[in-house]
Scaffold this motif. Structure first.
Motif, PDB file in Angstrom:
ATOM      1  N   THR A  40      22.867  -0.354   5.464  1.00 32.36           N
ATOM      2  CA  THR A  40      21.960  -0.805   6.510  1.00 32.36           C
ATOM      3  C   THR A  40      22.625  -1.953   7.259  1.00 32.36           C
ATOM      4  O   THR A  40      23.491  -2.642   6.722  1.00 32.36           O
ATOM      5  CB  THR A  40      20.612  -1.287   5.951  1.00 32.36           C
ATOM      6  OG1 THR A  40      20.809  -2.537   5.271  1.00 32.36           O
ATOM      7  CG2 THR A  40      20.016  -0.273   4.976  1.00 32.36           C
ATOM      8  N   THR A  41      22.215  -2.143   8.501  1.00 30.70           N
ATOM      9  CA  THR A  41      22.761  -3.251   9.271  1.00 30.70           C
ATOM     10  C   THR A  41      22.344  -4.588   8.679  1.00 30.70           C
ATOM     11  O   THR A  41      22.932  -5.624   9.008  1.00 30.70           O
ATOM     12  CB  THR A  41      22.301  -3.160  10.731  1.00 30.70           C
ATOM     13  OG1 THR A  41      20.877  -3.022  10.769  1.00 30.70           O
ATOM     14  CG2 THR A  41      22.948  -1.982  11.435  1.00 30.70           C
TER      15      THR A  41
ATOM     16  N   GLN B 298      21.375  13.144  16.536  1.00 37.64           N
ATOM     17  CA  GLN B 298      21.046  11.762  16.192  1.00 37.64           C
ATOM     18  C   GLN B 298      21.832  11.288  14.970  1.00 37.64           C
ATOM     19  O   GLN B 298      22.272  10.139  14.907  1.00 37.64           O
ATOM     20  CB  GLN B 298      19.548  11.627  15.938  1.00 37.64           C
ATOM     21  CG  GLN B 298      18.697  11.722  17.195  1.00 37.64           C
ATOM     22  CD  GLN B 298      17.214  11.725  16.872  1.00 37.64           C
ATOM     23  OE1 GLN B 298      16.749  12.525  16.055  1.00 37.64           O
ATOM     24  NE2 GLN B 298      16.478  10.815  17.499  1.00 37.64           N
TER      25      GLN B 298
ATOM     26  N   LEU C 169      25.025   8.034  14.624  1.00 42.85           N
ATOM     27  CA  LEU C 169      25.017   6.828  13.808  1.00 42.85           C
ATOM     28  C   LEU C 169      26.436   6.264  13.714  1.00 42.85           C
ATOM     29  O   LEU C 169      27.401   6.902  14.138  1.00 42.85           O
ATOM     30  CB  LEU C 169      24.455   7.137  12.414  1.00 42.85           C
ATOM     31  CG  LEU C 169      23.022   7.669  12.366  1.00 42.85           C
ATOM     32  CD1 LEU C 169      22.630   7.992  10.923  1.00 42.85           C
ATOM     33  CD2 LEU C 169      22.031   6.682  12.977  1.00 42.85           C
ATOM     34  N   ASP C 170      26.571   5.097  13.156  1.00 44.72           N
ATOM     35  CA  ASP C 170      27.868   4.429  13.078  1.00 44.72           C
ATOM     36  C   ASP C 170      28.628   4.943  11.858  1.00 44.72           C
ATOM     37  O   ASP C 170      28.393   4.479  10.734  1.00 44.72           O
ATOM     38  CB  ASP C 170      27.655   2.910  13.005  1.00 44.72           C
ATOM     39  CG  ASP C 170      28.964   2.135  13.001  1.00 44.72           C
ATOM     40  OD1 ASP C 170      30.031   2.755  13.206  1.00 44.72           O
ATOM     41  OD2 ASP C 170      28.925   0.907  12.782  1.00 44.72           O
ATOM     42  N   TRP C 171      29.517   5.899  12.086  1.00 47.00           N
ATOM     43  CA  TRP C 171      30.303   6.513  11.016  1.00 47.00           C
ATOM     44  C   TRP C 171      31.714   5.945  11.029  1.00 47.00           C
ATOM     45  O   TRP C 171      32.304   5.762  12.094  1.00 47.00           O
ATOM     46  CB  TRP C 171      30.372   8.021  11.196  1.00 47.00           C
ATOM     47  CG  TRP C 171      29.071   8.734  10.997  1.00 47.00           C
ATOM     48  CD1 TRP C 171      28.058   8.863  11.902  1.00 47.00           C
ATOM     49  CD2 TRP C 171      28.659   9.411   9.826  1.00 47.00           C
ATOM     50  NE1 TRP C 171      27.026   9.585  11.356  1.00 47.00           N
ATOM     51  CE2 TRP C 171      27.361   9.938  10.084  1.00 47.00           C
ATOM     52  CE3 TRP C 171      29.231   9.636   8.583  1.00 47.00           C
ATOM     53  CZ2 TRP C 171      26.644  10.668   9.136  1.00 47.00           C
ATOM     54  CZ3 TRP C 171      28.525  10.374   7.641  1.00 47.00           C
ATOM     55  CH2 TRP C 171      27.246  10.875   7.916  1.00 47.00           C
TER      56      TRP C 171
ATOM     57  N   ARG D 224      15.619  13.066  11.757  1.00 44.95           N
ATOM     58  CA  ARG D 224      16.637  12.855  12.776  1.00 44.95           C
ATOM     59  C   ARG D 224      17.422  14.152  12.973  1.00 44.95           C
ATOM     60  O   ARG D 224      17.823  14.796  12.004  1.00 44.95           O
ATOM     61  CB  ARG D 224      17.590  11.724  12.367  1.00 44.95           C
ATOM     62  CG  ARG D 224      16.937  10.337  12.333  1.00 44.95           C
ATOM     63  CD  ARG D 224      16.580   9.870  13.727  1.00 44.95           C
ATOM     64  NE  ARG D 224      16.029   8.523  13.770  1.00 44.95           N
ATOM     65  CZ  ARG D 224      14.717   8.241  13.766  1.00 44.95           C
ATOM     66  NH1 ARG D 224      13.839   9.239  13.706  1.00 44.95           N
ATOM     67  NH2 ARG D 224      14.284   7.005  13.824  1.00 44.95           N
TER      68      ARG D 224
ATOM     69  N   ASP E 156      16.187   3.644  10.698  1.00 46.44           N
ATOM     70  CA  ASP E 156      16.876   4.856  11.130  1.00 46.44           C
ATOM     71  C   ASP E 156      17.506   5.593   9.958  1.00 46.44           C
ATOM     72  O   ASP E 156      17.493   6.837   9.913  1.00 46.44           O
ATOM     73  CB  ASP E 156      17.943   4.513  12.164  1.00 46.44           C
ATOM     74  CG  ASP E 156      17.349   4.158  13.517  1.00 46.44           C
ATOM     75  OD1 ASP E 156      16.308   4.739  13.872  1.00 46.44           O
ATOM     76  OD2 ASP E 156      17.915   3.299  14.217  1.00 46.44           O
ATOM     77  N   LEU E 157      18.063   4.852   8.995  1.00 47.66           N
ATOM     78  CA  LEU E 157      18.615   5.512   7.819  1.00 47.66           C
ATOM     79  C   LEU E 157      17.521   6.195   7.016  1.00 47.66           C
ATOM     80  O   LEU E 157      17.701   7.330   6.526  1.00 47.66           O
ATOM     81  CB  LEU E 157      19.352   4.496   6.938  1.00 47.66           C
ATOM     82  CG  LEU E 157      20.759   4.119   7.374  1.00 47.66           C
ATOM     83  CD1 LEU E 157      21.333   3.065   6.445  1.00 47.66           C
ATOM     84  CD2 LEU E 157      21.673   5.343   7.418  1.00 47.66           C
TER      85      LEU E 157
ATOM     86  N   VAL F 122      28.421   5.330   6.513  1.00 49.35           N
ATOM     87  CA  VAL F 122      27.537   5.452   7.666  1.00 49.35           C
ATOM     88  C   VAL F 122      26.634   4.229   7.666  1.00 49.35           C
ATOM     89  O   VAL F 122      26.108   3.835   6.620  1.00 49.35           O
ATOM     90  CB  VAL F 122      26.721   6.768   7.636  1.00 49.35           C
ATOM     91  CG1 VAL F 122      25.876   6.889   6.368  1.00 49.35           C
ATOM     92  CG2 VAL F 122      25.848   6.893   8.874  1.00 49.35           C
ATOM     93  N   THR F 123      26.488   3.618   8.828  1.00 49.19           N
ATOM     94  CA  THR F 123      25.734   2.377   8.951  1.00 49.19           C
ATOM     95  C   THR F 123      24.705   2.516  10.058  1.00 49.19           C
ATOM     96  O   THR F 123      24.996   3.069  11.126  1.00 49.19           O
ATOM     97  CB  THR F 123      26.672   1.196   9.271  1.00 49.19           C
ATOM     98  OG1 THR F 123      27.698   1.131   8.282  1.00 49.19           O
ATOM     99  CG2 THR F 123      25.909  -0.111   9.314  1.00 49.19           C
ATOM    100  N   ALA F 124      23.498   2.014   9.794  1.00 41.81           N
ATOM    101  CA  ALA F 124      22.432   2.069  10.800  1.00 41.81           C
ATOM    102  C   ALA F 124      21.332   1.101  10.376  1.00 41.81           C
ATOM    103  O   ALA F 124      21.290   0.655   9.221  1.00 41.81           O
ATOM    104  CB  ALA F 124      21.870   3.483  10.924  1.00 41.81           C
TER     105      ALA F 124
END
Length: 224
Positions: A158-159, A194, A198-200, A190, A181-182, A175-177
């Motif tokens: 998670t962020t 979508q 995400l930030d992969w 999602r 959202d996660l 993967v970060t979100a």
């Protein structure tokens, strides 16, 4: 599956908060009982509450409570009252069982509270007692999907800094979100587009099939 998270509270603890949250959401918005719930195709708000009641009564019967009588076509206020009756008894029985046997029930209820919030245009809660145990259930299921498909392990972040590892072995990617959202990604809310956005740390293609697991699958259109 590994995690750097502290042990969550007993799973049943968040269940009363979900019931209060759902009642408050609907009670302050009269006239929304027939509104569609986009995250649950073909469901209205009434259908969602009926589902929550049905799940509660089935689990209660499994724990030794009374066999549920047919509810019949009830309106939302009556469904909420009956859900509270079943829920109060469930809270007692889950506590007596050590608080770890209701994790899937709590995850299902909390996920549908988020569905209801999205349908009514209400933001997700900043904090919620059901979040941690529910997220653990989702990560556990997703981890089994990653491992079962023979995929390399994936680090989930998670962020806010929380970290889990899904699958077996050393993570090959991350993967970060944001946490919400996660959560929605792991709960089949999602779309593939979508998920890919995400930030992969690596190309996400190999891991996208793993988001289909248990009752969950990415929707064909962007989810909420």
């Amino acid at each position: 599956m590994t995690t750097t998270q502290p042990a969550p509270a007993p799973d049943f603890v968040g269940y009363p908060e979900v019931r209060r949250g759902v009642r408050a959401l609907i009670g302050t918005r009269p006239g929304t009982h027939r509104r569609a719930v986009p995250a649950c195709p073909m469901w209205t708000v009434t259908d969602l509450v009926d589902h929550l009641l049905e799940k509660a009564e089935v689990v209660l019967a499994r724990l030794g409570g009374p066999t549920p009588a047919p509810a019949g076509p009830l309106e939302v206020p009556a469904l909420l009252d009956r859900w509270d009756e079943a829920g109060d008894e469930l809270d007692r029985r889950l506590a007596a069982a050590g608080g770890r046997s209701g994790d899937v029930l709590v995850m299902d209820a909390y996920t549908h509270e988020l569905d209801l919030r999205a349908a009514l245009g209400v933001p997700p809660p900043v904090e919620h007692l059901a979040w941690a145990p529910s997220f653990e259930v989702l990560v556990r299921g997703f981890s089994g999907s990653v491992a079962g498909r023979g995929l390399p392990a994936l680090r989930i972040r998670t962020t806010g800094g929380s970290v889990w590892t899904a699958g077996k072995g050393r993570p090959a990617a991350s993967v970060t979100a944001p946490a919400h959202d996660l959560y929605r990604a792991l709960a089949g809310r999602r779309s593939l587009g979508q998920l890919a956005a995400l930030d992969w740390s690596e190309a996400p293609g190999p891991w996208l099939p793993a988001f289909t697991w248990g009752p969950f699958a990415p929707p064909p259109h962007p989810g909420v």
